[in-house]
Each structure stands twice: as C-alpha cells, then as structure tokens.
Design a protein around this motif. Structure first.
Motif, short mmCIF file in Angstrom:
data_model
loop_
_atom_site.label_atom_id
_atom_site.label_comp_id
_atom_site.label_asym_id
_atom_site.label_seq_id
_atom_site.Cartn_x
_atom_site.Cartn_y
_atom_site.Cartn_z
N ILE A 343 -16.51 53.42 59.67
CA ILE A 343 -15.72 52.21 59.39
C ILE A 343 -16.49 50.96 59.82
CG2 ILE A 343 -13.64 50.95 60.03
CD1 ILE A 343 -12.22 53.69 60.23
N ILE A 347 -17.70 47.76 57.42
CA ILE A 347 -17.29 46.38 57.68
C ILE A 347 -18.49 45.46 57.76
CG2 ILE A 347 -16.25 44.84 59.40
CD1 ILE A 347 -14.30 47.11 60.07
N SER A 350 -20.15 44.91 54.35
CA SER A 350 -19.32 44.05 53.51
C SER A 350 -19.49 42.58 53.89
CB SER A 350 -17.85 44.45 53.63
OG SER A 350 -17.64 45.78 53.20
#
Length: 477
Positions: A343, A347, A350
């Motif tokens: 995760i 993040i 992105s």
C-alpha cells in the motif's frame, strides 16, 4: 549504542515461485520493451552501447547475483548482501535506494502502457497522451489494480508476471520478424555504415546510464528469496536462461526500431507501436498491429507487476528489522502478503506521477522519472559489485565460481556502474528545459538520501531508548 539485529529473521512468506516462474520473471523484469524507444531515439550508435553494457554490466550482474544469492539466500537481495558485507547502515542505504528507484520507475512503466494503448485508438485518441489529468488518473487506477492483485498474493500475482514474460517473448519475436520482412520488401531506415559515424552531440552519452538501468532485474527474484522453491538450484538456472533471452530481446527490438524509422521520429512513450505500425504498413501486415499492441500492453503490465511485487518486499524486510516502523513488516492475516508495504509503495508512486508533470510535458515528466530511477538504482548495483569483490577477496569465503572470474566481473561491473551514474545527470536530447530537469534530479536525490538518513537515525535512537529502558528495568529488579 549501535543497534544490533539478528540476520535470521523469519518472514513468514509462502514459497510459490518455481523455475518456470523465475525464468519468465527475469524476462519481464529485465526486457522492458518500454525502455527501447527512449534508447533507440539516440540513434544507431546505441547498438555499440548495448553491446558494451551487456558485456561490462549485464553479464557481471548475473555472475554477482548467482554467487551472492547462494552465499546469502533469503528475503532482501541487495539489501541483505550489503548488510552482511558492510554493516547495517550500508545495507539500509542500498535497500532504500533500490526501493525508491522503483517508486520512481513504476510510473514510467505505467505511462508507457497508457501510451501504447492510446496509440491503437488513432490520432483523435492519441491526443489524450498529452493530458496530465487523463494520464495521471488512469495511471493511478492501474497502480491500485496492481496493489490489490499483489495483496491477494504471489500465487495469483505471479500469473500477471508470467503472462507479461510470455507476451514479451512473443511480441519481441514478431517485431524482429516484421523488421526482417521490412528490410526485404521495403528497405531500412538504418544502414550499417551509420555504426561508423562519429558522435555529433555530446549528450548522446546520457543514454548509457539508461541502458545499464534497463538491464537491471536479475537480482529481483533474490529480493523474494523466501518465496522461491529450492532457490539454490532454481536461481542460477533461471538467471542464465532468463538473462540470455532478455539480452537478445533488447538487441533485436532496438535494431527493429532503427530499421522502421529515423531516430528523430521515434516517440518516447509509444515508439514501439509506432515502429510496428510503420513496418506492418510496409509489409502489408496491418492485421498484426492490434494483436501486437495487446501483447505489448500485457508485457508492460507484467513488468509493472513484477517490480511492484518484488520491490515492495524491501521495506517489508526493513520493517521486520525495525529500520522502518514495525507496521510496515506486517503480513496480511488471510493472504500472507506484506500488504502495508504494498500500500505504501502504491501511494508514493501515485504521488510521484502528479509531481513529475510540474513545469514540463508528459514526455519530459517520463524522462525525469526515468533518470531519477537510473541514479537511485545504480547506487545499490555498486554495493552489489563491492559485496562480491569483498566476498571474492576473503580467503575464508567458500566461492562457487573461480576467484579470477569473480574479480574480473567486479571490476567490469563497477566501471560500468560508475560511468552510468555519471552520465545519468546529462540531459538527453529530448529535454527542452535543462534547468528544470536538473533541479528535479537534484531535489529527487536530496529527498532519497535525506529520508534514508532520517529513518536510519530514527532507528538508532529507538534502539538506544529500548536498551536504556531494559537496563533501567534490570537495575530496578
């Protein structure tokens, strides 16, 4: 007080990668066809650089990974090797740079996939390639998909890698076949006498670092050492055959691009499909364009998945070792995967997609991310070759290969890595705003090394505090 951590931690991960999975993983991780257009755009002389990099960097990389993965098997790869060879600080820096280089690199792979998909849609759809909003939102959607897939586990996620590897092999073979038919029926934009021309633009040397970077990936499986079935037997075999296939794919597809069109016409993001379309038009095989575009998309997605799943293991291991917050070392209770690390990777990638477009076009954003990834990735490569050199020179080490062979590969690998790092700061000919490009590189490097220093010092302070509490408790009792 320095922090001491046991090397024999247990990851709790499942061994799901067999020999076939590893070979396809090496193909899809190393032979990234999205790297071919920015390299081919520098012209026919890049073929000499390919040969130099294959001899001076790629083969030594294979020798280093084969030797070190047998001496120190286990989850972590370069992170573990640097840690065992030079201490915890250097191990953390090597792993941190390796991980962040792929945080920078993953968006470039995904942007390339979007470029290929848009090219199939024709001129009207291709305009979206220059839309920051469109490319950014679609890129983040792909990252979320890969994150969810890999949280589900390598037993499922590896099939994207395998399909990507198969797509890379079949797609590259068809591209080379189209190039051969083009030469026979239409002629070539490339002529052999161009290999003897002098360098007319000094910025040509910048591409050598990108070529070395494109050849990195033989160490990727070692990062997932605790998830490989019988790694001592399967890794050396898979490294040889996967590496051989990847080297052939790069040389063949670069030559095909140069045959298809002049270097100045090669697009950075959609150059592969551009070349395929031109060659298919010349040979009357336009029917192949759509299938090849599909194979290319599958191949690029496989590349993204391979690096996403592999690189996310580094902060996971660092989390276990308490260099990073312990929560990063958590394993999903149902799927047995490092879900927090995955995760976090998603993040950061992105966020970088949005930041890379500031003050530049989509293509320049792509090139900036790519060069940042080159710099960050070649630092741990230097650690890998230095670890091999120390291992080879240690009289007490049990060597799997001959000492002169290992030392020769160390010297060659370190020389190529040093040159690649130096020229990575040279802007390519496609960069229009040199000062913005250089500022972004310097800021990116400052962030990487600054955060590495912060987290390492934090871990030492935490360890010191823990020891004081233990001593205080012991005195009180």
């Amino acid at each position: 007080m320095a922090k001491t951590i046991a090397f024999g931690h247990k990851s709790g991960l499942k061994r799901v990668l067999g020999r076939k999975d590893l070979i396809l993983l090496f193909v899809v991780a190393v032979a990234n066809l999205n790297m071919v257009p920015p390299i081919s755009a520098s012209g026919p002389l890049t073929l000499w650089l390919w040969i130099l990099a294959l001899a001076m960097f790629f083969w030594p990389q294979g020798a280093a990974v084969t030797e070190l993965s047998q001496k120190w098997p286990g989850e972590g790869g370069i992170y573990l090797w640097a840690k065992r060879s030079f201490g915890e600080k250097h191990g953390f820096l090597a792993g941190w740079c390796y991980w962040l280089s792929n945080v920078f690199y993953l968006p470039t792979v995904i942007l390339s996939c979007i470029g290929v998909g848009l090219y199939v849609g024709g001129p009207n759809v291709q305009r979206l390639e220059h839309s920051h909003l469109f490319t950014g939102s679609v890129s983040i959607g792909i990252i979320v998909f890969l994150m969810l897939l890999n949280i589900r586990g390598l037993s499922l996620g590896k099939w994207i890698n395998n399909l990507g590897g198969a797509g890379t092999i079949v797609g590259a073979a068809l591209i080379v076949l189209l190039a051969a038919l083009t030469v026979r029926h239409h002629g070539s934009a490339f002529h052999w006498n161009q290999l003897h021309q002098g360098i007319t633009d000094w910025r040509f040397v910048a591409v050598f670092g990108t070529i070395c970077y494109s050849l990195i990936g033989l160490d990727l499986a070692s990062i997932m050492g605790d998830e490989i079935q019988d790694p001592r037997r399967n890794l050396p075999f898979s490294i040889f055959w996967g590496g051989l296939a990847a080297g052939a794919i790069y040389l063949g597809t670069t030559l095909a691009m140069l045959i298809a069109m002049p270097q100045q016409d090669i697009g950075i993001l959609s150059g592969i499909l551009q070349g395929i379309n031109i060659m298919a038009s010349h040979t009357g095989l336009l029917i192949l364009v759509a299938p090849l575009a599909f194979l290319e998309c599958i191949a690029i997605l496989g590349t993204a998945s391979a690096w996403f799943s592999g690189t996310a293991r580094l902060p996971f291991v660092a989390g276990i070792d308490r260099y990073l917050p312990a929560i990063i070392g958590k394993i999903h209770p149902k799927y047995g995967t490092p879900y927090v690390s995955l995760i976090m990777f998603a993040i950061l990638s992105s966020l970088l997609i949005g930041g890379s477009f500031f003050g530049s076009s989509v293509e320049e954003g792509y090139l900036t991310l790519l060069d940042l990834a080159v710099i960050m990735q070649l630092v741990p490569s230097a650690y890998m070759f230095l670890a091999l050199l120390k291992h080879a020179l240690n009289k007490q080490s049990e060597l799997k290969a001959a000492k002169p062979y290992l030392i020769a590969n160390c010297v060659a690998g370190l020389s190529a890595t040093t040159l690649g790092l130096a020229v990575a700061f040279v802007p390519s000919r496609q960069v229009s705003s040199v000062w913005i490009y250089e500022v972004k590189l310097l800021i990116g490097c400052a962030i990487v090394f600054g955060t590495a220093y912060f987290f390492y010092r934090r871990s030492l302070a935490h360890a010191h505090q823990t020891v004081l509490l233990e001593v205080t408790a012991a005195d009180a009792s």
